[in-house]
Design an enzyme around this catalytic site. Structure first.
Site, PDB file in Angstrom:
ATOM      1  CG  ASP A   1     -35.575  38.409  -9.628  1.00 36.06           C
ATOM      2  OD1 ASP A   1     -36.435  38.976 -10.330  1.00 36.06           O
ATOM      3  OD2 ASP A   1     -35.324  37.194  -9.694  1.00 36.06           O
TER       4      ASP A   1
ATOM      5  CE1 TYR B   1     -37.398  37.544  -6.859  1.00 36.75           C
ATOM      6  CE2 TYR B   1     -36.609  38.107  -4.667  1.00 36.75           C
ATOM      7  CZ  TYR B   1     -36.386  37.590  -5.932  1.00 36.75           C
ATOM      8  OH  TYR B   1     -35.139  37.115  -6.253  1.00 36.75           O
TER       9      TYR B   1
ATOM     10  NE  ARG C   1     -34.696  32.647  -5.748  1.00 31.46           N
ATOM     11  CZ  ARG C   1     -35.061  32.722  -7.022  1.00 31.46           C
ATOM     12  NH1 ARG C   1     -35.521  33.865  -7.505  1.00 31.46           N
ATOM     13  NH2 ARG C   1     -34.981  31.669  -7.814  1.00 31.46           N
TER      14      ARG C   1
ATOM     15  CG  ASP D   1     -32.555  38.459  -4.937  1.00 28.98           C
ATOM     16  OD1 ASP D   1     -31.925  39.035  -5.849  1.00 28.98           O
ATOM     17  OD2 ASP D   1     -33.016  37.320  -5.069  1.00 28.98           O
TER      18      ASP D   1
ATOM     19  CG  HIS E   1     -37.756  41.214  -0.355  1.00 25.70           C
ATOM     20  ND1 HIS E   1     -36.798  40.251  -0.407  1.00 25.70           N
ATOM     21  CD2 HIS E   1     -37.351  42.203  -1.177  1.00 25.70           C
ATOM     22  CE1 HIS E   1     -35.843  40.635  -1.229  1.00 25.70           C
ATOM     23  NE2 HIS E   1     -36.160  41.817  -1.709  1.00 25.70           N
TER      24      HIS E   1
ATOM     25  CD  GLU F   1     -28.278  34.708  -7.632  1.00 26.32           C
ATOM     26  OE1 GLU F   1     -27.681  34.010  -8.456  1.00 26.32           O
ATOM     27  OE2 GLU F   1     -29.069  34.269  -6.785  1.00 26.32           O
TER      28      GLU F   1
ATOM     29  CD  GLU G   1     -33.211  38.826 -12.553  1.00 28.76           C
ATOM     30  OE1 GLU G   1     -34.190  39.558 -12.753  1.00 28.76           O
ATOM     31  OE2 GLU G   1     -32.911  38.365 -11.451  1.00 28.76           O
TER      32      GLU G   1
END
Length: 963
Positions: free
Chosen positions: A83, A321, A323, A85, A368, A87, A9
């Site tokens: 990432d 990470y 989140r 997740d 995670h 999203e 990203e």
């Protein structure tokens, strides 16, 4: 030789990963999302209830997509590495959608995920590349569709009923509801009086006294009723008396009582280490200990995760990470932490690793880890010089929390002393104290406390100040020591301290407590908390005053309307249930279309009812007890662009009617009927000539109206009749948060770009200032922006001593969209605005020339008779006649050679006008003239000051991420 293409990203993440992959890979950044729903359409299929979204390339991302397509067409393989997740999975799916048609081998478009950006994790991720997880994509797509359905179908209702530009969010509205309901609790709170009694006691022959608190009588606890909880259970305030009378009775007895120690209980208390950080816990701790808001915490954490230059090590991802709602830690990380702790001391190392079970491990798949340092060897102090202050503080918080989570428990010696005071009755007192016996996992905290204490002591010596001795409780509040006591020891009463207190209302939410409540109620997910909090502030639904959230008037109105008309959709429990269903979609246990069908069944019914029954706030008129300052009539409450305000009940919207001389002479009755049908008595008859008043008369009935119109004939060119109207208004400041309160004007903090993590900068555009990513003008650009506009709540106008030259009423200093200006207090009847005028006159019509500003803030000079006269100049007009060609004015020109007065016919020395696109070249008009006069030398250019960051309380920001 073809290389493999890796897409992440952000540029920072690309730089870190490229270090580990080597020359066989090309690492590029997508700069966040590349596809989204269209902005001007709901973009979701509702007719057949398939809920299929219409995805388009995000505006501004066309160059990014084209570049990635060209690279993908040449690449041997394409690895999608956003990432790890939901999203990130959606971004990977959108990249795959765009790139699949151009790649050579479709099977070589693969998804890679890593929880930390280290060489080991990155290599392992590429060795275990997989396909895009459709369940994760469906879960993210479902959330996006849910939010679109709510936003695009409820917002138009708010535009129609309240104010254009408002919006409603599925989760944000529930968070706002919590803040509004807390404010309502505070306003409705009734304090309860209660008293406490403290006794200062001294052991017989002892030097050290202590303080004990009254807890009851004859072994029965003393308590005061404090209402009921939500379930109807009675609440009590412990160790308290209800009123002063009861206190006086107890105090009078205690003064003659015999005091002694009834019992002394000593026990060892263990304080266990806490689990490593999850996202919400990190946000709460950073808010409480560092004063970081959620946006800042996540921005700094993003930069630590993506990589920081660490000397010879190069770019290193320092944390995992950020989140996550998992507390799991990998075995390798635990082993490294235990090895580090063992070097500190074997007494700090537990026999086996500490394990923590979090909510995520119980409810769903645990993809995670917790937030931890990627390597314990990077201690905060060893890399301090490579980090900014905020990076160092947050990294230190994460590092210490992780290491201490694998250390032994801290041990305290806790002593509880029960005391009795015997008079007619036996009055019970109690005191507790604890002393740290072994620091255990508190080692880092204790070291910091000792360091602070040493620094204070050193400072005190340097300044040669006298410092009173304090006990161990002191400033740090770490522990309180008690003297040695035994059962039966006699005590001497030194002083009784009765204290009156009142219960306090629940505190307003701050960022940490709001995140905690959202997590407890299951509203949103850790990765969404930052956007939730940002959104309700950006929409001006809440203000942050003294670090606490205070709902604005518009926030309260919107919340009440939405909760009343959409009780199911904006119910906190239902919102939490939806989050659980999204988890089920992620795990493959529920189809995303089934979830949306269930939601839309409820939503559609509520939408139909709301369209018919939602209150029309725009047209609200409520009677009040306030009186008009002008005419003494009652004021009514209305709703305007900036919220509620008071308006005189005698205000009339009826427009004046013109009485022409011909129709009046021909048929007075017909004209009179037309006037009385359109206007109400009393009326005012006016005769004017070119807006100058020549005659006026009041008419209370038809007879006096005919007489007044007759008297006005021949007195002026234009005769008008209008209903008496009082235009008095005043703002309802009581309904708006006090922006002058302490803490309402806090210094703005740095904010990070949502796409690439770089620090946002302030820019000026055609429509004023805005925050943007530093990569706004790069190729390809990162066009993340946050618009800034004037705050909605304005300061009250200030009356000046100067009178309006048109109508004689006082002038007011007002605040407008472009700053302060002076206008007549008789507005809207008198529209006079005081302007900054030049001495020179307009060369076209002889009118005055005023100083004006463009939307960009650039100054220009224009005729006050615009639009009748369109004269305008970028150069200042000087009221001097040209000695050569007799031009009525000169122009002031400033350049690096000095400041000059130049004739407008001197086409050689005037700045050249930029020709518009497609415009033909035209010869200069007017006679040629060479007159030029130097009036000042060149001025030294001051060093360009960077644009100051705008005060967040003086702007009304709207987040717009163009990704």
């Amino acid at each position: 030789m073809a290389k493999s293409l890796v897409i992440v990203e952000s540029p920072a993440k690309a730089k870190t990963i490229n270090k580990y992959l080597g020359s066989d890979y090309v690492v590029e950044a997508s700069l966040g999302h590349i596809m989204d729903l269209p902005k001007n359409d709901i973009g979701v299929e509702l007719t057949k209830r398939t809920f299929e979204p219409t995805l388009i390339v995000s505006p501004g991302k066309e160059k990014v997509v084209d570049r990635l397509k060209k690279l993908a067409a040449k690449a041997d393989a394409v690895y999608l590495a956003p990432d790890p997740d939901r999203e990130g999975e959606a971004i990977a799916a959108h990249l795959s959608m765009q790139l699949m048609p151009v790649v050579k081998d479709k099977s070589k478009v693969r998804r890679v995920t890593f929880n930390e950006i280290t060489k080991k994790a990155v290599n392992a991720a590429f060795a275990n590349a997989r396909d895009v997880d459709e369940n994760l994509v469906d879960a993210q797509q479902t959330r996006r569709v849910l939010d679109r359905l709510v936003g695009y179908q409820i917002s138009p209702l708010l535009w129609d009923k309240v104010r254009r530009g408002l919006s409603a969010g599925r989760v944000q509205t529930v968070a706002l509801r919590l803040i509004v309901e807390r404010e309502q609790e505070i306003n409705a709170f009734n304090p309860v009086e209660y008293w406490t009694i403290d006794a200062d006691l001294l052991p017989a022959g002892g030097k050290q006294g202590f303080t004990a608190r009254f807890v009851g009588v004859n072994g029965v606890p003393s308590r005061v009723a404090n209402g009921k909880d939500e379930e109807g259970k009675e609440l009590f305030i412990a160790n308290a008396l209800p009123d002063g009378e009861a206190v006086e009775e107890v105090v009078s007895e205690l003064k003659g009582a015999t005091w002694k120690v009834r019992s002394v209980e000593k026990k060892e208390r263990r304080n266990n280490p806490k689990a490593p950080f999850t996202t919400s816990k990190l946000q709460q701790e950073a808010a409480g200990r560092l004063g970081f808001n959620v946006r800042r915490t996540m921005g700094v954490a993003q930069r630590l995760y993506e990589g920081v230059e660490i000397g010879a090590e190069g770019t290193v991802g320092l944390i995992t990470y950020m989140r996550t709602d998992s507390t799991r830690v990998s075995p390798d990380a635990i082993a490294e932490a235990r090895e580090f702790i063992g070097k500190i001391g074997s007494q700090y190392l537990p026999a086996k690793p500490n394990e923590y079970v979090g909510k995520k491990q119980v409810q769903a798949q645990d993809a995670h880890e917790a937030i931890r340092p990627t390597s314990v060897k990077f201690t905060p102090d060893s890399i301090r010089r490579y980090l900014s202050d905020e990076q160092y503080k947050l990294y230190k918080l994460i590092w210490q929390r992780f290491v201490s989570s694998q250390m032994t428990s801290a041990v305290f010696d806790q002593t509880t002393v029960d005391i009795e005071a015997k008079a007619k009755l036996t009055y019970d007192f109690r005191v507790s104290g604890s002393v740290l016996k072994f620091d255990g996992h508190l080692k880092f905290e204790e070291e910091e406390k000792r360091a602070r204490a040493a620094a204070k002591e050193k400072l005190a010596k340097e300044e040669q100040k006298l410092v009173n001795e304090t006990d161990a409780e002191g400033e740090d509040g770490s522990e309180s020591r008690l003297p040695e006591l035994a059962s039966g020891d006699a005590l001497k009463l030194e002083k009784l301290d009765p204290l009156q207190k009142y219960t306090q209302p629940p505190p307003r939410y701050n960022e940490a407590s709001l995140v905690k409540t959202l997590e407890e109620k299951g509203i949103g997910r850790p990765s969404t908390y930052a956007s939730i909090i940002n959104t309700i502030q950006d929409r001006d639904y809440v203000k942050k005053i003294g670090a606490k959230f205070v709902p604005t008037e518009i926030g309260i109105v919107v919340t009440n309307l939405l909760v009343k008309n959409f009780p199911y959709i904006f119910n906190t429990q239902y919102t939490a249930t939806l989050e659980g269903e999204l988890d089920a979609v992620e795990d493959g246990h529920e189809r995303w279309t089934d979830l949306l069908n269930g939601f839309y069944d409820h939503f559609e019914k509520e939408l139909v009812v709301a369209e018919k029954k939602m209150e029309d706030i725009k047209r609200m008129e409520e009677p009040t007890t306030e009186i008009c300052d002008k005419c003494g009539s009652p004021l009514i409450m209305k709703w305007g662009k900036f919220g509620s305000f008071y308006s005189c009940s005698n205000f009339s919207k009826s427009k004046p009617m013109t009485v022409a001389a011909g129709p009046w002479k021909k048929d007075q009755k017909a004209v009179l009927k037309k006037i009385t049908d359109g206007l109400n008595f009393p009326m005012t008859v006016k005769a004017t000539t070119d807006d100058e008043l020549d005659f006026t008369a009041e008419a209370a009935d038809a007879k006096t109206l005919v007489s007044a119109i007759g008297a006005a004939q021949g007195k002026g060119k234009k005769i008008t009749v209008e209903t008496f109207s009082c235009d008095f208004t005043k703002e309802n400041f009581a309904a708006k948060p006090d922006l002058t309160a302490p803490g309402a004007d806090e210094a703005p903090e740095e904010e990070a770009c949502d796409n690439c993590g770089r620090t946002m900068v302030l820019r000026n555009g055609p429509w004023g200032p805005f925050m943007s990513c530093p990569g706004y003008n790069e190729d390809p650009p990162c066009k993340t922006i946050r618009k800034l506009s004037q705050k909605v709540q304005q300061k009250p106008p200030v009356q000046l001593e100067e009178a309006c030259p048109k109508c004689g009423k006082p002038l007011l200093l007002r605040n407008g969209q472009y700053g302060e200006f002076i206008s007549c207090s008789g507005y809207p009847k008198c529209k006079y605005i005081k302007q900054d005028l030049l001495e020179a006159k307009c060369p076209k019509d002889g009118g005055d020339i005023a100083v004006r500003k463009t939307k960009r803030g650039d100054v220009f000079y224009g005729c006050v008779n615009y639009p009748k006269c369109d004269f305008a100049s970028n150069l200042k007009l000087i009221d001097e006649t040209c000695p050569k060609c007799q031009s009525a004015y000169l122009l002031e020109v400033a350049n690096d050679k000095g400041t000059f007065w130049v004739c407008p016919n001197n086409h050689e020395d005037l700045p050249k006008k930029r020709k518009k696109k497609g415009e033909q070249e035209t010869a200069p008009s007017g006679p040629a003239c060479s007159y030029k006069k130097k009036i000042a030398g060149p001025q030294e250019k001051p060093a360009a000051e960077p644009l100051s960051r705008p005060d967040p309380e003086k702007t009304r920001p709207v987040v717009e991420s163009v990704a």
